[in-house]
Scaffold this active site. Structure first.
Site, PDB file in Angstrom:
ATOM      1  N   LYS A  96       0.898  -1.220   0.154  1.00  0.00           N
ATOM      2  CA  LYS A  96      -0.371  -0.134   0.245  1.00  0.00           C
ATOM      3  C   LYS A  96       0.692   1.082  -0.081  1.00  0.00           C
ATOM      4  O   LYS A  96       0.384   2.381  -0.765  1.00  0.00           O
ATOM      5  CB  LYS A  96      -0.566  -0.036   1.405  1.00  0.00           C
ATOM      6  CG  LYS A  96      -0.726   0.521   2.661  1.00  0.00           C
ATOM      7  CD  LYS A  96      -1.833   0.485   3.567  1.00  0.00           C
ATOM      8  CE  LYS A  96      -1.642   0.907   4.625  1.00  0.00           C
ATOM      9  NZ  LYS A  96      -2.566   1.318   5.588  1.00  0.00           N
ATOM     10  N   ASP A  97       2.075   1.667   0.719  1.00  0.00           N
ATOM     11  CA  ASP A  97       3.185   1.577  -0.250  1.00  0.00           C
ATOM     12  C   ASP A  97       3.458   2.556  -1.243  1.00  0.00           C
ATOM     13  O   ASP A  97       4.104   3.820  -1.110  1.00  0.00           O
ATOM     14  CB  ASP A  97       4.402   2.027   0.912  1.00  0.00           C
ATOM     15  CG  ASP A  97       3.455   2.099   2.916  1.00  0.00           C
ATOM     16  OD1 ASP A  97       2.561   2.497   2.772  1.00  0.00           O
ATOM     17  OD2 ASP A  97       3.799   1.635   3.541  1.00  0.00           O
ATOM     18  N   ARG A 147      -8.705   7.988   4.347  1.00  0.00           N
ATOM     19  CA  ARG A 147      -9.443   7.402   4.186  1.00  0.00           C
ATOM     20  C   ARG A 147     -10.554   6.647   5.906  1.00  0.00           C
ATOM     21  O   ARG A 147     -11.500   6.727   5.591  1.00  0.00           O
ATOM     22  CB  ARG A 147      -8.877   5.712   4.036  1.00  0.00           C
ATOM     23  CG  ARG A 147      -9.245   5.163   3.272  1.00  0.00           C
ATOM     24  CD  ARG A 147      -8.385   3.182   2.937  1.00  0.00           C
ATOM     25  NE  ARG A 147      -7.142   2.942   3.243  1.00  0.00           N
ATOM     26  CZ  ARG A 147      -7.715   2.534   4.538  1.00  0.00           C
ATOM     27  NH1 ARG A 147      -8.920   2.351   5.581  1.00  0.00           N
ATOM     28  NH2 ARG A 147      -6.401   2.475   6.203  1.00  0.00           N
ATOM     29  N   ARG A 148      -9.539   6.160   6.782  1.00  0.00           N
ATOM     30  CA  ARG A 148     -10.211   5.882   8.229  1.00  0.00           C
ATOM     31  C   ARG A 148     -10.618   7.046   8.432  1.00  0.00           C
ATOM     32  O   ARG A 148     -12.419   6.795   9.037  1.00  0.00           O
ATOM     33  CB  ARG A 148      -8.997   5.519   9.259  1.00  0.00           C
ATOM     34  CG  ARG A 148      -8.422   3.882   8.160  1.00  0.00           C
ATOM     35  CD  ARG A 148      -6.895   3.801   8.883  1.00  0.00           C
ATOM     36  NE  ARG A 148      -6.150   3.167   8.619  1.00  0.00           N
ATOM     37  CZ  ARG A 148      -5.089   2.406   8.897  1.00  0.00           C
ATOM     38  NH1 ARG A 148      -4.019   3.531   9.175  1.00  0.00           N
ATOM     39  NH2 ARG A 148      -4.521   1.146   8.537  1.00  0.00           N
ATOM     40  N   ARG A 165       0.560  10.834  14.596  1.00  0.00           N
ATOM     41  CA  ARG A 165       1.782  10.171  13.465  1.00  0.00           C
ATOM     42  C   ARG A 165       3.050   9.307  13.799  1.00  0.00           C
ATOM     43  O   ARG A 165       2.907   9.202  15.427  1.00  0.00           O
ATOM     44  CB  ARG A 165       2.537  11.081  12.807  1.00  0.00           C
ATOM     45  CG  ARG A 165       1.810  12.136  12.235  1.00  0.00           C
ATOM     46  CD  ARG A 165       1.888  11.172  10.081  1.00  0.00           C
ATOM     47  NE  ARG A 165       3.617  11.534  10.041  1.00  0.00           N
ATOM     48  CZ  ARG A 165       3.682  10.943   9.141  1.00  0.00           C
ATOM     49  NH1 ARG A 165       3.356   9.405   9.270  1.00  0.00           N
ATOM     50  NH2 ARG A 165       5.224  10.447   8.973  1.00  0.00           N
ATOM     51  N   ARG A 171       3.140   5.345  17.991  1.00  0.00           N
ATOM     52  CA  ARG A 171       2.222   6.065  18.446  1.00  0.00           C
ATOM     53  C   ARG A 171       1.383   4.603  19.371  1.00  0.00           C
ATOM     54  O   ARG A 171       0.385   5.309  20.265  1.00  0.00           O
ATOM     55  CB  ARG A 171       1.115   5.297  16.930  1.00  0.00           C
ATOM     56  CG  ARG A 171       1.406   5.950  15.774  1.00  0.00           C
ATOM     57  CD  ARG A 171       0.261   5.586  14.080  1.00  0.00           C
ATOM     58  NE  ARG A 171       1.264   6.246  13.011  1.00  0.00           N
ATOM     59  CZ  ARG A 171       0.607   6.512  11.943  1.00  0.00           C
ATOM     60  NH1 ARG A 171      -0.498   6.409  12.050  1.00  0.00           N
ATOM     61  NH2 ARG A 171       0.765   7.115  11.341  1.00  0.00           N
ATOM     62  N   CYS A 259      -1.288   7.747  -2.488  1.00  0.00           N
ATOM     63  CA  CYS A 259      -1.197   6.778  -1.710  1.00  0.00           C
ATOM     64  C   CYS A 259      -2.637   8.074  -0.202  1.00  0.00           C
ATOM     65  O   CYS A 259      -2.791   7.040   0.511  1.00  0.00           O
ATOM     66  CB  CYS A 259      -0.128   6.305  -0.365  1.00  0.00           C
ATOM     67  SG  CYS A 259       1.270   6.365  -1.324  1.00  0.00           S
TER      68      CYS A 259
HETATM   69  C1  DPM Z   1      -0.901   4.639   3.669  1.00  0.00           C
HETATM   70  C2  DPM Z   1      -1.529   4.514   4.744  1.00  0.00           C
HETATM   71  C3  DPM Z   1      -1.195   4.358   5.932  1.00  0.00           C
HETATM   72  C4  DPM Z   1       0.028   4.045   5.468  1.00  0.00           C
HETATM   73  C5  DPM Z   1      -3.466   5.953   4.247  1.00  0.00           C
HETATM   74  C6  DPM Z   1      -4.123   4.701   4.570  1.00  0.00           C
HETATM   75  C7  DPM Z   1      -1.593   5.007   7.525  1.00  0.00           C
HETATM   76  C8  DPM Z   1      -1.153   5.757   7.875  1.00  0.00           C
HETATM   77  C9  DPM Z   1      -1.760   6.894   9.064  1.00  0.00           C
HETATM   78  C10 DPM Z   1      -0.871   4.804   1.767  1.00  0.00           C
HETATM   79  N1  DPM Z   1       0.294   4.032   4.422  1.00  0.00           N
HETATM   80  O1  DPM Z   1      -4.202   3.751   5.367  1.00  0.00           O
HETATM   81  O2  DPM Z   1      -5.611   5.494   4.600  1.00  0.00           O
HETATM   82  O3  DPM Z   1      -2.038   6.703   9.564  1.00  0.00           O
HETATM   83  O4  DPM Z   1      -1.123   7.861   9.323  1.00  0.00           O
HETATM   84  C11 DPM Z   1       1.518   1.910   6.337  1.00  0.00           C
HETATM   85  C12 DPM Z   1       0.818   0.946   7.841  1.00  0.00           C
HETATM   86  C13 DPM Z   1       0.896  -0.330   6.944  1.00  0.00           C
HETATM   87  C14 DPM Z   1       2.067   0.355   5.799  1.00  0.00           C
HETATM   88  C15 DPM Z   1      -0.190   0.841   8.689  1.00  0.00           C
HETATM   89  C16 DPM Z   1      -0.528   1.182   9.459  1.00  0.00           C
HETATM   90  C17 DPM Z   1       1.140  -1.606   8.392  1.00  0.00           C
HETATM   91  C18 DPM Z   1       0.342  -2.528   7.033  1.00  0.00           C
HETATM   92  C19 DPM Z   1       0.086  -3.511   5.365  1.00  0.00           C
HETATM   93  C20 DPM Z   1       0.846   3.288   7.176  1.00  0.00           C
HETATM   94  N2  DPM Z   1       1.913   1.407   5.343  1.00  0.00           N
HETATM   95  O5  DPM Z   1      -1.708   1.653   8.059  1.00  0.00           O
HETATM   96  O6  DPM Z   1      -1.857   1.036  10.491  1.00  0.00           O
HETATM   97  O7  DPM Z   1       1.719  -3.408   5.281  1.00  0.00           O
HETATM   98  O8  DPM Z   1      -0.163  -2.743   4.520  1.00  0.00           O
END
Ligand code: DPM
Length: 358
Positions: A96-97, A147-148, A165, A171, A259
């Protein structure tokens, strides 16, 4: 022994290439890289793997909300530079990143089987036993994901949402050691990989909060021209996950979302059917466009002849037939076009403007 790669001489005089894996220094990135290294070691007991850890811009500016930082490839740029210079051969990311178009010269050579793709609620210890429904009114929920926040604001209007953050460790610390947040929302997959399953008090189903494109899946990024490495990592591919994620990424790409936009998805493979639900939201969740479409995907093991021909939204996957990959990509584009016809562009443009102005 000429050339950019690193070799070692083994005891028997044989010379072999050392495969270097680049990773961010965060604990989650290390765990993810180590797990892929472990899989590779199982599949190829003779390979020499080396892990190279580096910090990225994203790790250096942890105090700014992710959605406010313009740089799209925040966590990936330095790692890609190292790939380009042949300093590393493989980089493991959370799918997702990774942007839906990778810079030229790079490709996702494998997408591994998806973990639980849903979001999870992690409660402040004093709220043990409660849920988003039963938390006191005006409880503050920590999330920096547009999104959340968009989906949960609409679904739980009695709650308040604030940015949080930092990496996962930070966190959890901010949650537990202060009184600022009643709960935070994180991806279940990340929590599981960190060994923090026990902190998950609620998994959010699609009726509460749909997940991000690619959430829960690990991606292996490599140089697009490095045929040896591409072939080596291709065995890590999980066909159902590949199809799901290709449809999700095609959906996001067609919407021209990055993203950090309020876009969410839900996909399922049932027999030879692939189902994709996708939605776009205004920042407060009040405006929402959502639809579901499906397509037939025949997963057979017909390996595509030319790797070049089978790159879909940045993914080189020859573990699935090219007709199935094309169908998955088309599904994502068709769903995006259906939402664009209903005004998705306006919703996203407004959301972006408002977020930039905050
Ligand atoms: C992206 C988002 C977030 C990450 C945006 C979203 C969360 C950002 C935040 C694209 N990347 O989900 O709407 O909460 O400030 C990220 C996490 C993981 C990968 C952590 C998480 C782990 C889960 C995975 C940050 N990137 O989302 O809690 O591998 O899919």
């Amino acid at each position: 022994m000429e050339g950019p790669f690193k070799y070692i001489k083994e005891g028997n005089g044989k010379v072999s290439r050392v495969i270097r894996m680049g990773t961010r220094k965060s604990q989650l990135a290390r765990i993810q890289t180590d797990s892929v290294a472990g899989r590779l070691k199982e599949l190829y007991p003779d390979i020499h793997l080396e892990i190279v850890a580096m910090s990225t811009i994203g790790d250096k500016i942890l105090d700014t909300a992710l959605s406010k930082i313009g740089e799209k490839s925040l966590f990936t740029k330095e790692l890609e530079n190292a790939l380009e210079r042949n300093e590393v051969d493989i980089v493991v990311h959370s799918l997702k990143d990774l942007p839906t178009s990778l810079p030229p010269g790079f490709t996702i050579g494998a997408i591994l089987q998806r973990e639980n793709p849903h979001d999870a609620v992690v409660l402040h210890p004093k709220n043990a036993g409660l849920t988003l429904d039963s938390l006191p009114e005006k409880s503050v929920i920590g999330t920096s994901s547009l999104r959340r926040a968009a989906q949960l604001k609409k679904r739980f209007p009695q709650l308040e949402f604030e940015n949080i953050r930092g990496n996962l460790n930070t966190r959890l610390k901010k949650l537990d050691e202060k009184d600022d947040y009643a709960a935070i929302i994180l991806a279940a997959a990340g929590l599981k990989r960190m060994g923090w399953d026990s902190r998950i008090s609620q998994i959010l189903g699609p009726e509460d909060c749909m997940y991000a494109v690619g959430q829960g899946a690990l991606a292996v990024e490599v140089r697009a021209q490095d045929k040896d490495i591409l072939e080596m990592v291709s065995v890590l591919c999980h066909p159902d996950t590949v199809l799901q994620c290709i449809s999700e990424r095609a959906f996001l790409k067609q919407l021209e979302g990055g993203c950090s936009v309020p876009v969410a998805v839900h996909t399922e493979v049932k027999g030879s059917m692939l189902y994709l639900t996708g939605a776009v939201y205004s920042l407060d969740g009040a405006d929402c466009l959502k639809d579901t479409m499906q397509t037939v995907v025949e997963i057979d093991n017909k390996v595509s002849e030319s790797a070049q021909e089978c790159v879909h939204v940045g993914v080189t996957a020859n573990c699935v037939s090219s007709s199935a990959l094309e169908a998955a990509e088309k599904l994502g584009m068709d769903l995006a076009n259906a939402l664009l016809n209903k005004g998705a562009k306006d919703i996203l443009t407004t959301a972006r403007k408002l977020n930039d102005a905050r």
